[in-house]
Enzyme design. Structure first.
Site, short mmCIF file in Angstrom:
data_model
loop_
_atom_site.label_atom_id
_atom_site.label_comp_id
_atom_site.label_asym_id
_atom_site.label_seq_id
_atom_site.Cartn_x
_atom_site.Cartn_y
_atom_site.Cartn_z
N HIS A 132 -18.66 -37.42 18.14
CA HIS A 132 -18.70 -36.34 17.11
C HIS A 132 -18.41 -37.09 15.68
O HIS A 132 -17.85 -38.09 15.68
CB HIS A 132 -17.42 -35.70 17.43
N GLN A 186 -12.72 -33.06 23.89
CA GLN A 186 -13.31 -32.26 25.02
C GLN A 186 -13.11 -32.54 26.45
O GLN A 186 -13.27 -31.92 27.34
CB GLN A 186 -15.11 -32.57 24.92
N CYS A 221 -21.78 -31.10 14.90
CA CYS A 221 -21.00 -32.22 14.11
C CYS A 221 -21.43 -33.31 14.94
O CYS A 221 -20.34 -34.26 15.10
CB CYS A 221 -19.53 -32.03 14.13
N1 7TS Z 1 -14.12 -35.04 18.81
C1 7TS Z 1 -14.92 -34.23 19.66
C2 7TS Z 1 -15.57 -34.68 21.14
C3 7TS Z 1 -15.04 -32.96 19.29
O1 7TS Z 1 -16.02 -32.12 20.09
C4 7TS Z 1 -14.31 -32.20 18.19
C5 7TS Z 1 -14.61 -30.95 17.73
C6 7TS Z 1 -13.72 -33.28 17.27
C7 7TS Z 1 -13.56 -34.58 17.67
C8 7TS Z 1 -12.71 -32.80 16.27
O2 7TS Z 1 -11.57 -31.97 16.50
P1 7TS Z 1 -10.84 -31.26 15.66
O3 7TS Z 1 -10.05 -30.49 16.41
O4 7TS Z 1 -10.23 -32.29 15.04
O5 7TS Z 1 -11.78 -30.56 14.50
N2 7TS Z 1 -15.79 -30.29 18.41
C9 7TS Z 1 -16.36 -29.02 17.84
C10 7TS Z 1 -17.38 -28.53 18.59
O6 7TS Z 1 -17.99 -29.21 19.29
N3 7TS Z 1 -17.84 -27.26 17.78
O7 7TS Z 1 -16.90 -27.20 16.95
C11 7TS Z 1 -16.08 -28.36 16.82
#
Ligand code: 7TS
Length: 416
Positions: free
Chosen positions: A133, A213, A374
């Site tokens: 990501h 995830q 992303c």
């Molecule tokens: N890492 C992974 C694997 C993710 O899926 C996400 C967010 C993040 C980091 C970032 O997380 P945050 O809570 O700090 O924003 N993934 C997604 C998605 O799959 N669709 O919207 C956000």
């Protein structure tokens, strides 16, 4: 403080019953019962989480760690109690290892800036993978610009799996840190984190696992994984937005300098000099997200009661069902069919742009995400600008998948 391992629930999961726990799922969208298949972006919250936060604000709120008055003591107890629950749930060694952050993104940036910026330099290497990501890519790119370190990228194959031989070959004496997602948000691939940790530790590199995830879907034991850092977000695991966690090995966190300065993180401040608080406060400058921590604690209770193994077993069945049913749709191609996969399905449909797919299925009450998720380097690898993505959670049923399939058949009627 050391906390004993928590009892974990076992047995069959009744998703239709669990769904009743989630107020937001009891609504209609465009006149149809909501089918929520976007939990990888953000999951919904059970009433237990909403109630815990509501109760906290109505009865217990004050600032933490600073007052002798009753409300401040209660707020502190609720906040620290949430930390203990998280510590037990991921089997950390001590609550000193649980740092509250705003989410996964902030947790990764904390490690990049506190550990990396202060000790990496030219010649040092950071290894990530092609399926990360953006929040597990960009902080390392920034760090490399700041320090002169080099970013290396482990490749993936057309199933959406890491090429482990090539990953191992990229780990060498220069490697200081390996950052890898436990589960890919764009592909659903579950990565062999333990093997990666072993390979990295053989050259004394530290390993950060992006667990955003993984937490809602499977049992996570940071000591069994033997990783050095594990980052996750509350909102993807049925908790609130605005809170997440960085687990860090205590000995490493002890060596790392503070990241942000302010209240809460100090021991003593003079006009010339400051000394810093012990862990975990050293990394929690300012008034924290107290109600959100309480809500995350309630989400952990909810997950622990069902049991992460039970959730994983149920979702594996749901994934098989969804994969088979989506396979019935002409022109539909699933992007990413790793052998070890979580309940995330990215797909394309010949003749239909993902954004149009998303809009048409929304009209049928079905929420999916469309776009690059992303993870632009993943889209680039598969040579697609975007995908549609159905991501499932413990409250989804085979009926939800049937509704998605019916909605996709409508997409074909309209567009193909
Ligand atoms: N890492 C992974 C694997 C993710 O899926 C996400 C967010 C993040 C980091 C970032 O997380 P945050 O809570 O700090 O924003 N993934 C997604 C998605 O799959 N669709 O919207 C956000």
């Amino acid at each position: 403080m050391s906390v004993p391992q928590q009892q974990r629930g076992t047995g069959q999961l009744d998703a239709a019953r669990l769904r009743q726990d989630f107020p937001a799922l009891q609504q209609q969208i465009h006149g149809k019962a909501l089918v929520y298949l976007d939990s990888a972006a953000s999951a919904q919250r059970p009433a237990a989480v909403l109630d815990a936060m509501d109760h906290y604000y109505r009865h217990d709120h004050a600032n933490v760690h600073r007052g002798v008055h009753t409300l401040s003591q209660r707020a502190t107890e609720r906040y620290e109690n949430a930390r203990q629950k998280i510590c037990r749930y991921i089997n950390a060694g001590s609550t000193a290892e649980i740092i509250f952050t705003r989410g996964t993104t902030e947790a990764i940036n904390l490690v990049a800036q506190s550990l990396g910026r202060n000790s990496f330099g030219p010649g040092d290497e950071i290894l990530i993978t092609r399926m990360e990501h953006h929040s597990n890519i960009v902080p390392w790119q920034l760090l490399c610009q700041q320090t002169g370190a080099t970013l290396r990228v482990a490749p993936i194959d057309h199933h959406g799996q890491l090429k482990m031989d090539e990953l191992r070959a990229l780990i060498n004496e220069q490697t200081r840190l390996v950052a890898v997602g436990h589960i890919s948000n764009a592909l659903g691939t579950i990565n062999p984190v333990k093997d990666i940790v072993e390979a990295a530790h053989a050259v004394n590199a530290v390993v950060l696992v992006d667990g955003a995830q993984a937490m809602p879907h499977m049992s996570v034991d940071v000591r069994a994984l033997d990783c050095d850092f594990y980052a996750f977000s509350g909102h993807k695991m049925f908790g609130p937005t605005g809170i997440g966690v960085l687990y860090g090995r205590e000995a490493l966190l002890e060596q790392m300098p503070p990241w942000q300065g302010g209240g809460e993180m100090i021991r003593e401040v003079t006009m010339e000099h400051s000394s810093f608080a012990d862990l975990p406060a050293k990394f929690e400058a300012g008034t924290p997200a107290i109600a959100e921590a309480v809500g995350l604690g309630a989400a952990i209770d909810y997950l622990a009661e069902i049991g992460p193994e039970t959730i994983a077993a149920y979702e594996a069945e749901l994934l098989s069902y969804a994969t088979a049913r989506l396979g019935e749709i002409e022109g539909l191609e699933i992007v990413g069919d790793a052998e070890h996969k979580a309940s995330v399905i990215s797909f394309t449909l010949a003749g239909a742009h993902p954004h149009d797919i998303g809009t048409i299925v929304d009209n049928e009450g079905v929420a999916i995400r469309t776009g690059h998720h992303c993870a632009m380097p993943v889209m680039d690898f598969f040579n697609v600008p975007a995908t549609a993505r159905a991501s499932m959670a413990l409250y989804n049923t085979t009926a939800d998948i049937d509704a998605l399939v019916d909605a996709l058949k409508k997409v074909r009627e309209v567009l193909c």
